[in-house]
Enzyme design. Structure first.
Site, PDB file in Angstrom:
ATOM      1  CG  ASP A  57       9.527  -9.947  30.447  1.00 49.25           C
ATOM      2  OD1 ASP A  57       9.920  -9.680  31.593  1.00 49.25           O
ATOM      3  OD2 ASP A  57       9.871  -9.299  29.434  1.00 49.25           O
ATOM      4  CD  GLU A 117       8.242  -8.278  34.760  1.00 44.45           C
ATOM      5  OE1 GLU A 117       9.307  -7.970  35.303  1.00 44.45           O
ATOM      6  OE2 GLU A 117       8.070  -8.207  33.537  1.00 44.45           O
TER       7      GLU A 117
END
Length: 657
Positions: free
Chosen positions: A325, A379
């Site tokens: 993330d 990401e």
């Protein structure tokens, strides 16, 4: 002399930045050499969880922590009546502390630390606890000694992730229909069978690492080695992974190493009384948007903690990979805020955080050493060159990047009338990616389903969903929404990436948004759940979208569409047509709101319609058995807002259309 890494041949536009690539690689090699000698594996360094934390011995326990600024540390808990004088830790070299405990500390004992630093005593939770418990009334947290008397028995020997990678993004707590927090066990019983039936080959689970605020979606982690107790025990999570593997489904976890929660009692923000133990000092350690703390990736002890964390989750829970993330935030000192990455200089300027890039290279290397089949997804919305190339050629080592530009563009499309949709831009967003770097394509993830945004189905149908989703109702707005919902997912799944992702429930057009309990909604769980009864109701149209999702994945997998290169036939802005081939299949998408289209063929006897978005099982108007009727003398009829796939029956050469 500058070494020419393979990335420069893969992407010739990087030529002017060869020195930057070399700097990246030189730094990686130097840092790696400081951690381990050249002939040793990097994973041999990533064993913090085997030294620190609680470990049983023949005569009791040994417990260790790293807290260089601490003056005194005592272990307290219900096993010693919370007496801070009975179990004082001994200071070792290099900021380490150790406690030898004679006799057993009972399984599930609650524990904390009394840590004195700066002449002040703080409460802290041990950093390597496998389980954290929150008090229902006070909302305070305690660590838990978690060593069950019986070792968990795995049944997944030899499991390997399937291809293609169809990812079902999910959140355990909101996976049930009840207005409450669902559990790992309930997910196994109620949701995993649905995922298997649809044909997804992997689940990507959010919010697994312990986090104090439920509404953070798990992105503000406090305890990096603990499974969130909201959903069950560590053994419950292992049972979920084992069950998924038994169904042929890989398990990918959201890994949040981009920042950490600011909380101090639970968490590591100021564990030893300083703000610089794990994070950068002062404002450099503060994320300007997230109100969280930022890691100092150049510090060996931080590298040790985070790399050990990766190894721990892979080995302890048999995970098959991670979705890292917030990678864009890690890559740049400005965290990507307000930056358009429209030229290569922005990837290699002074704003690039080389320490973070080196950490990511180390992280991907450790993960692949522990599990060579590990799936690594970044990401990153910036498009950093080399993100998904091997380290050996000058890359960072991930397998896939999330294709974040496509869903952003689709939302822009939704805000304009159909007549203004630009097919050329859509094609660009679907197919443009860095050479030899793989992408996970998606039309919407959890981001698009949160309060403040809308899902695709809600952008398309809006309030009509509340009144016209029953099969007996006839409504042009709903017909349009269902047709375009199918087409956008189908074209994304076909050419939008090297894998595909869908968020839980969006496959059947789950209505409304996601809103976690908070003060502003009266701490309600009404919108933090999934209403499976809607898709299970045979009188509602949600069933059509669910049928389509299953058939779409099956068609692409069965025919190995992902293995075939795409060849564009044409993009027509006036007719709103996108047509392309993959192998012996021709795909025609007609996005026009009014007009049908005839796709010309020289000899229709050589073609067969094999997939149609308007089949009746998908809520359309076409009988599957009558598809041959759509083939006319000079081609195939493609009605408005439909997608048609025709197969070329003569296999010795490709069709010329």
């Amino acid at each position: 002399m500058t070494k020419e890494y393979g990335i420069l041949k893969i992407d010739p536009f990087l030529g002017p930045f060869a020195s930057d690539i070399e700097l990246r690689m030189d730094r990686y090699k130097k840092v790696r050499y400081k951690l381990v000698e050249d002939n040793k594996s990097l994973s041999s360094f990533a064993n913090g969880h085997l030294y620190y934390g609680f470990h049983p011995t023949e005569n009791g326990w040994v417990y260790r922590e790293w807290a260089p600024n601490a003056q005194e540390i005592s272990l307290i808990g219900d096993f010693n009546d919370w007496n801070e004088k009975s179990h004082k830790m001994k200071k070792l070299p290099n900021g380490n502390w150790e406690l030898i405990v004679k006799g057993k500390i009972p399984h599930q004992s609650r524990v904390r630390l009394k840590l004195k630093a700066n002449n002040t005593t703080y409460d802290r939770i041990p950093l390597y606890c496998k389980r954290i418990i929150q008090h229902p009334q006070s909302r305070n947290f305690d660590g838990v000694i978690w060593y069950p008397p019986e070792k968990f028995e795995w049944h997944d020997a030899g499991f390997r992730p399937q291809q293609p990678l169809y990812i079902y993004e999910c959140h355990i707590g909101m996976s049930g229909e009840k207005e409450d927090v669902s559990t790992f066990s309930e997910f196994v019983e109620n949701v995993l069978p649905r995922i298997k039936k649809l044909g997804y080959t992997a689940i990507q689970i959010m919010a697994i690492m312990e986090h104090p605020y439920y509404g953070s979606f798990g992105y503000q982690v406090s305890n990096f080695f603990a499974v969130s107790s909201r959903f069950g025990t560590p053994e419950d999570f292992k049972a979920l992974v084992d069950a998924a593997h038994s169904l042929g489904i890989a398990v990918i976890m959201d890994l949040v190493h981009s920042h950490t929660v600011r909380n101090t009692v639970e968490g590591l923000s100021e564990f030893d009384g300083t703000d610089y133990q794990f994070c950068h000092h002062g404002s450099k350690g503060d994320h300007p948007d997230w109100n969280t703390r930022l890691f100092n990736y150049g510090k060996p002890e931080v590298q040790h903690f985070l790399l050990s964390n990766i190894k721990y989750w892979l080995e302890e829970y048999h995970l098959d990979g991670f979705r890292f993330d917030g990678v864009t935030s890690m890559l740049y000192h400005h965290h990507g805020r307000g930056t358009a990455f429209d030229n290569y200089e922005k990837y290699f300027s002074m704003s690039t955080d080389l320490e973070a890039i080196t950490y990511l290279q180390l992280a991907t290397e450790v993960a692949k050493e522990v599990n060579p089949n590990c799936i690594l997804i970044a990401e990153d919305m910036s498009g950093m060159p080399g993100m998904c190339l091997p380290i050996a050629v000058g890359g960072i080592g991930f397998d896939y990047r999330l294709g974040m530009g496509l869903p952003d563009y689709i939302i822009k499309m939704m805000k304009t009338p159909d007549d203004y949709w630009h097919m050329g831009t859509l094609w660009y967003e679907l197919t443009t990616r860095r050479p030899q770097e793989k992408v996970i394509g998606y039309t919407e993830s959890h981001d698009q389903a949160l309060v403040g945004d809308k899902t695709i189905i809600f952008w398309l149908a809006d309030k009509e969903m509340y009144f016209h989703m029953d099969k007996a109702s006839i409504n042009e707005g709903i017909d349009r929404a269902i047709a375009l919902h199918k087409m956008l997912r189908f074209i994304t799944c076909t050419i939008g990436g090297d894998g595909y992702l869908n968020f839980m429930g969006n496959e059947f057009g789950h209505p409304e948004w996601i809103d976690f309990p908070r003060e502003g909604n009266g701490w309600s769980y009404k919108y933090a759940r999934r209403q499976w009864s809607l898709v299970d109701n045979p009188f509602l149209k949600y069933e059509y979208l669910n049928n389509f999702d299953k058939a779409m994945l099956s068609f692409i997998a069965d025919n190995e569409i992902y293995l075939e290169p795409v060849r564009l036939l044409y993009v027509n802005e006036f007719s709103k047509i996108i047509a392309f081939t993959k192998g012996y299949f021709t795909f025609i998408f007609n996005f026009h709101p009014q007009n049908s289209y005839v796709h010309e063929l020289k000899d229709t006897s050589l073609f067969k319609i094999v997939f149609h978005s308007a089949w009746k099982q998908f809520g359309g108007f076409v009988e599957e058995s009558l598809n041959e009727g759509l083939l006319i003398e000079n081609g195939v009829v493609v009605d408005r807002r439909t997608a048609v796939v025709i197969e070329y029956l003569k296999k010795d050469f490709h069709p010329e259309i």
